[in-house]
Scaffold this active site. Structure first.
Site, PDB file in Angstrom:
ATOM      1  CG  HIS A  51     -13.615   8.637 -10.094  1.00 22.31           C
ATOM      2  ND1 HIS A  51     -14.841   8.229  -9.645  1.00 22.31           N
ATOM      3  CD2 HIS A  51     -13.191   7.717 -10.980  1.00 22.31           C
ATOM      4  CE1 HIS A  51     -15.166   7.099 -10.255  1.00 22.31           C
ATOM      5  NE2 HIS A  51     -14.171   6.757 -11.075  1.00 22.31           N
ATOM      6  CB  CYS A 111      -0.972   0.009   1.173  1.00 16.94           C
ATOM      7  SG  CYS A 111      -2.270  -1.236   0.991  1.00 16.94           S
ATOM      8  CD  GLU A 120      -8.320  -0.072   2.356  1.00 16.95           C
ATOM      9  OE1 GLU A 120      -8.152   1.006   2.949  1.00 16.95           O
ATOM     10  OE2 GLU A 120      -7.499  -1.008   2.377  1.00 16.95           O
TER      11      GLU A 120
END
Length: 150
Positions: free
Chosen positions: A75, A25, A136
């Site tokens: 986005h 990550c 998530e």
């Protein structure tokens, strides 16, 4: 009148990277987040009120969450503004990308804390934020509960 919990679910796509993290990550990547927002209150008992019988109009809750969270994070690529990722953020912005700089590590845990603060500020006086669940992935989520944060 009894207290009732009302939940509305939202979804949005967001990219992020965790600066200094020791796993995958640390790379820029994205998630299809699902956010469940639960508020608690008593249904409106005034029969002359157009929202009689509602704790809060789902449309009113939707407006709050859309304006302060979904429309902001959807986005976008989120970076901690206090890390060298700010250089990458500037480059992406210069190329027309939607970049959001926050003052925390953009983990689900920290995002859900941020979201709770934003939603609580906008709720009507007689409505309390009960909990948030930020999913998530299909198997990973963070939860925030008001009674854990008194």
């Amino acid at each position: 009148m009894s207290f009732i919990r009302i939940t509305k679910q939202f979804s949005f796509e967001t990219g992020h990277a965790l600066y200094g993290y020791d796993g995958k990550c640390k790379n820029v990547h994205g998630h299809s987040y699902k956010l469940s927002v639960t508020v608690i209150g008593k249904p409106i008992s005034d029969i002359k009120n157009v929202k009689y019988g509602m704790v809060i109009d789902f449309g009113d809750l939707k407006k709050i969450v859309k304006e302060d969270i979904v429309n902001v994070f959807d986005h976008a690529t989120v970076f901690n503004k206090n890390t060298p990722h700010v250089e990458l953020a500037k480059e992406l912005e210069n190329r027309g990308h939607n970049v959001l700089l926050v003052d925390y590590q953009p983990t689900s845990e920290m995002m859900v804390i941020d979201f709770a603060k934003k939603i609580k500020r906008r709720l009507p006086e007689n409505i309390e934020l009960h909990s948030l669940k930020l999913q998530e992935t299909d198997s990973s989520f963070a939860e925030w509960y008001a009674y854990d944060n008194i």
